[in-house]
Write a protein that holds these residues in place. Structure first.
Motif, PDB file in Angstrom:
ATOM      1  N   MET A  12       0.861  -1.008  -0.108  1.00 29.18           N
ATOM      2  CA  MET A  12      -0.112  -0.219  -0.012  1.00 29.18           C
ATOM      3  C   MET A  12       0.938   1.265   0.123  1.00 29.18           C
ATOM      4  SD  MET A  12      -2.995   1.078   2.778  1.00 29.18           S
ATOM      5  CE  MET A  12      -4.131  -0.050   2.241  1.00 29.18           C
ATOM      6  N   ALA A  13       2.024   1.196   0.981  1.00 31.66           N
ATOM      7  CA  ALA A  13       3.013   2.603   0.878  1.00 31.66           C
ATOM      8  C   ALA A  13       3.595   2.619  -0.468  1.00 31.66           C
ATOM      9  CB  ALA A  13       3.699   2.367   1.994  1.00 31.66           C
ATOM     10  N   ARG A  14       3.796   1.482  -1.236  1.00 27.58           N
ATOM     11  CA  ARG A  14       4.528   1.786  -2.397  1.00 27.58           C
ATOM     12  C   ARG A  14       3.587   2.598  -3.505  1.00 27.58           C
ATOM     13  NH1 ARG A  14       7.269  -2.593  -0.563  1.00 27.58           N
ATOM     14  NH2 ARG A  14       5.932  -4.144  -1.492  1.00 27.58           N
ATOM     15  N   ALA A  15       2.280   1.980  -3.487  1.00 26.29           N
ATOM     16  CA  ALA A  15       1.209   2.457  -4.521  1.00 26.29           C
ATOM     17  C   ALA A  15       0.940   3.963  -3.884  1.00 26.29           C
ATOM     18  CB  ALA A  15      -0.092   1.599  -4.201  1.00 26.29           C
ATOM     19  N   PHE A  16       0.911   4.199  -2.583  1.00 34.05           N
ATOM     20  CA  PHE A  16       0.766   5.571  -2.098  1.00 34.05           C
ATOM     21  C   PHE A  16       1.659   6.332  -2.660  1.00 34.05           C
ATOM     22  CE2 PHE A  16       1.119   8.841   1.218  1.00 34.05           C
ATOM     23  CZ  PHE A  16      -0.090   8.713   1.716  1.00 34.05           C
ATOM     24  N   THR A  17       2.897   6.184  -2.421  1.00 33.37           N
ATOM     25  CA  THR A  17       4.052   6.958  -2.886  1.00 33.37           C
ATOM     26  C   THR A  17       4.182   7.109  -4.430  1.00 33.37           C
ATOM     27  OG1 THR A  17       5.843   5.358  -2.714  1.00 33.37           O
ATOM     28  CG2 THR A  17       5.431   6.630  -0.818  1.00 33.37           C
ATOM     29  N   ALA A  18       3.845   5.962  -5.230  1.00 32.10           N
ATOM     30  CA  ALA A  18       3.871   6.331  -6.604  1.00 32.10           C
ATOM     31  C   ALA A  18       2.748   7.194  -7.019  1.00 32.10           C
ATOM     32  CB  ALA A  18       3.584   4.700  -7.106  1.00 32.10           C
ATOM     33  N   ALA A  19       1.656   7.308  -6.443  1.00 38.22           N
ATOM     34  CA  ALA A  19       0.687   8.130  -6.889  1.00 38.22           C
ATOM     35  C   ALA A  19       0.965   9.467  -6.473  1.00 38.22           C
ATOM     36  CB  ALA A  19      -0.618   7.762  -6.217  1.00 38.22           C
ATOM     37  N   VAL A  20       1.508   9.630  -5.390  1.00 41.74           N
ATOM     38  CA  VAL A  20       1.901  11.180  -5.066  1.00 41.74           C
ATOM     39  C   VAL A  20       3.388  11.649  -6.078  1.00 41.74           C
ATOM     40  CG1 VAL A  20       3.375  12.598  -3.593  1.00 41.74           C
ATOM     41  CG2 VAL A  20       1.430  10.766  -2.771  1.00 41.74           C
ATOM     42  N   MET A  21       4.304  10.835  -6.387  1.00 43.05           N
ATOM     43  CA  MET A  21       5.237  11.040  -7.208  1.00 43.05           C
ATOM     44  C   MET A  21       4.833  11.400  -8.810  1.00 43.05           C
ATOM     45  SD  MET A  21       8.489   8.986  -5.906  1.00 43.05           S
ATOM     46  CE  MET A  21       7.924   7.315  -6.094  1.00 43.05           C
ATOM     47  N   ALA A  22       3.899  10.583  -9.157  1.00 42.31           N
ATOM     48  CA  ALA A  22       3.164  10.732 -10.432  1.00 42.31           C
ATOM     49  C   ALA A  22       2.135  11.729 -10.573  1.00 42.31           C
ATOM     50  CB  ALA A  22       2.470   9.393 -10.884  1.00 42.31           C
ATOM     51  N   TRP A  69       9.790   9.860  -2.785  1.00 43.94           N
ATOM     52  CA  TRP A  69       8.981   9.526  -1.590  1.00 43.94           C
ATOM     53  C   TRP A  69       9.394   8.012  -1.201  1.00 43.94           C
ATOM     54  CZ3 TRP A  69       3.728  11.257   0.495  1.00 43.94           C
ATOM     55  CH2 TRP A  69       3.776  11.156   1.842  1.00 43.94           C
ATOM     56  N   ASP A  70      10.326   7.585  -0.393  1.00 42.62           N
ATOM     57  CA  ASP A  70      10.693   6.372  -0.013  1.00 42.62           C
ATOM     58  C   ASP A  70      10.088   5.867   1.350  1.00 42.62           C
ATOM     59  OD1 ASP A  70      12.068   5.781  -2.330  1.00 42.62           O
ATOM     60  OD2 ASP A  70      13.761   7.139  -1.324  1.00 42.62           O
ATOM     61  N   MET A  71       9.132   5.165   1.412  1.00 41.21           N
ATOM     62  CA  MET A  71       8.573   4.610   2.795  1.00 41.21           C
ATOM     63  C   MET A  71       9.162   3.137   3.108  1.00 41.21           C
ATOM     64  SD  MET A  71       4.655   5.739   2.937  1.00 41.21           S
ATOM     65  CE  MET A  71       3.935   7.344   2.965  1.00 41.21           C
ATOM     66  N   VAL A  72       9.555   3.201   4.134  1.00 41.76           N
ATOM     67  CA  VAL A  72      10.294   1.691   4.411  1.00 41.76           C
ATOM     68  C   VAL A  72       9.937   1.041   5.846  1.00 41.76           C
ATOM     69  CG1 VAL A  72      12.396   2.336   3.212  1.00 41.76           C
ATOM     70  CG2 VAL A  72      12.513   3.001   5.506  1.00 41.76           C
ATOM     71  N   ASP A  73      10.305   0.077   6.315  1.00 39.16           N
ATOM     72  CA  ASP A  73      10.165  -0.584   7.537  1.00 39.16           C
ATOM     73  C   ASP A  73       8.729  -0.714   7.782  1.00 39.16           C
ATOM     74  OD1 ASP A  73      12.732  -1.125   7.643  1.00 39.16           O
ATOM     75  OD2 ASP A  73      13.095   0.753   8.622  1.00 39.16           O
ATOM     76  N   PRO A  74       7.694  -1.057   6.943  1.00 38.46           N
ATOM     77  CA  PRO A  74       6.339  -0.872   7.378  1.00 38.46           C
ATOM     78  C   PRO A  74       6.067  -2.116   8.493  1.00 38.46           C
ATOM     79  CG  PRO A  74       6.459  -2.063   5.390  1.00 38.46           C
ATOM     80  CD  PRO A  74       7.958  -1.620   5.670  1.00 38.46           C
ATOM     81  N   VAL A  75       5.435  -1.605   9.314  1.00 34.07           N
ATOM     82  CA  VAL A  75       4.777  -2.675  10.433  1.00 34.07           C
ATOM     83  C   VAL A  75       3.366  -2.161  10.627  1.00 34.07           C
ATOM     84  CG1 VAL A  75       7.078  -2.963  12.038  1.00 34.07           C
ATOM     85  CG2 VAL A  75       5.381  -1.026  12.322  1.00 34.07           C
ATOM     86  N   SER A  76       2.596  -3.321  10.891  1.00 36.35           N
ATOM     87  CA  SER A  76       1.081  -3.324  10.829  1.00 36.35           C
ATOM     88  C   SER A  76       0.447  -4.415  11.657  1.00 36.35           C
ATOM     89  CB  SER A  76       0.582  -3.029   9.737  1.00 36.35           C
ATOM     90  OG  SER A  76      -1.041  -2.982   9.567  1.00 36.35           O
ATOM     91  N   ASP A  77      -0.563  -4.281  12.315  1.00 37.58           N
ATOM     92  CA  ASP A  77      -1.476  -5.561  13.013  1.00 37.58           C
ATOM     93  C   ASP A  77      -2.802  -5.486  11.961  1.00 37.58           C
ATOM     94  OD1 ASP A  77      -2.959  -3.183  13.553  1.00 37.58           O
ATOM     95  OD2 ASP A  77      -2.788  -3.487  15.802  1.00 37.58           O
ATOM     96  N   GLY A  78      -2.746  -4.922  11.017  1.00 31.86           N
ATOM     97  CA  GLY A  78      -3.893  -5.114  10.171  1.00 31.86           C
ATOM     98  C   GLY A  78      -4.990  -3.806  10.436  1.00 31.86           C
ATOM     99  N   ARG A  79      -4.782  -3.287  11.375  1.00 31.12           N
ATOM    100  CA  ARG A  79      -5.812  -1.948  11.912  1.00 31.12           C
ATOM    101  C   ARG A  79      -5.098  -0.795  11.869  1.00 31.12           C
ATOM    102  NH1 ARG A  79      -6.442   0.855  16.256  1.00 31.12           N
ATOM    103  NH2 ARG A  79      -4.836  -0.578  17.381  1.00 31.12           N
ATOM    104  N   ILE A  80      -3.796  -0.801  12.274  1.00 33.69           N
ATOM    105  CA  ILE A  80      -2.965   0.441  12.118  1.00 33.69           C
ATOM    106  C   ILE A  80      -1.500   0.165  11.671  1.00 33.69           C
ATOM    107  CG2 ILE A  80      -2.149   0.052  14.522  1.00 33.69           C
ATOM    108  CD1 ILE A  80      -2.458   3.418  14.810  1.00 33.69           C
ATOM    109  N   GLY A  81      -0.983   1.116  11.241  1.00 33.44           N
ATOM    110  CA  GLY A  81       0.373   0.644  10.494  1.00 33.44           C
ATOM    111  C   GLY A  81       1.306   1.860  10.696  1.00 33.44           C
ATOM    112  N   TYR A  82       2.641   1.665  10.605  1.00 30.10           N
ATOM    113  CA  TYR A  82       3.374   2.851  10.659  1.00 30.10           C
ATOM    114  C   TYR A  82       4.745   2.355   9.551  1.00 30.10           C
ATOM    115  CZ  TYR A  82       1.350   3.690  14.934  1.00 30.10           C
ATOM    116  OH  TYR A  82       0.354   4.076  16.140  1.00 30.10           O
TER     117      TYR A  82
END
Length: 163
Positions: A12-22, A69-82
């Motif tokens: 999701m973060a990769r899709a998010f940053t790709a959309a922003v950059m584009a 925009w590079d997002m790295v080290d994603p952590v999530s429990d399925g409800r919240i993520g960082y």
């Protein structure tokens, strides 16, 4: 925090940053719930897919170019993520045209049924404004406005009551 949830957040973060950059507002907005909110560290909250798509076009790509925009080290429990991130752009604002701005931050994704219900972030805004070579008075005014907003949050009441 399971690896599976973290992997999904990473996608999701990769899709998010790709959309922003584009500059693809509809693609960014599609990642959110219909009433989702994007809380931008500079511009504030934008609620609803149309507002999120417009924010990307009017604010991000209206003030800058050459986004990375590079997002790295994603952590999530399925409800919240960082995620940790590194973000950069070249300003197109008349008073700072051509200046490259680079800053690190943290993004928080609140998720509902695999979509973003709320995205917010934390980064050193003063550093970004200083890179734009804004006047000290302008930086102070912006930082005081953001500090007042933080102190005025409902969950800050116990912090204001100390002392």
């Amino acid at each position: 925090m399971t690896t599976d949830h973290g992997a999904r957040l990473g996608e999701m973060a990769r899709a998010f940053t790709a959309a922003v950059m584009a500059g693809d507002g509809p693609a960014l907005a599609a990642l959110f719930t219909p009433d989702g909110t994007y809380v931008d560290g500079f511009y504030g909250p934008f609620t609803g897919r149309a507002a999120i798509a417009g924010m990307l076009h009017e604010h991000f790509h209206g003030a800058g170019r050459d986004f990375r925009w590079d997002m790295v080290d994603p952590v999530s429990d399925g409800r919240i993520g960082y995620v940790r991130y590194l973000f950069s752009y070249t300003s197109t604002m008349p008073e700072a045209a051509g200046r490259r701005v680079v800053f690190a931050g943290m993004g928080c994704f609140e998720l509902v049924d695999g979509a973003i219900a709320r995205y917010s972030e934390v980064f050193e805004r003063g550093s970004a404004l200083a890179q734009l070579d804004f006047a000290p008075e302008r930086i102070k005014k912006a930082l005081l406005r953001w500090a007042a907003a933080d102190a005025g949050r409902p969950d800050a009441a116990p912090h204001r009551a100390v002392g």
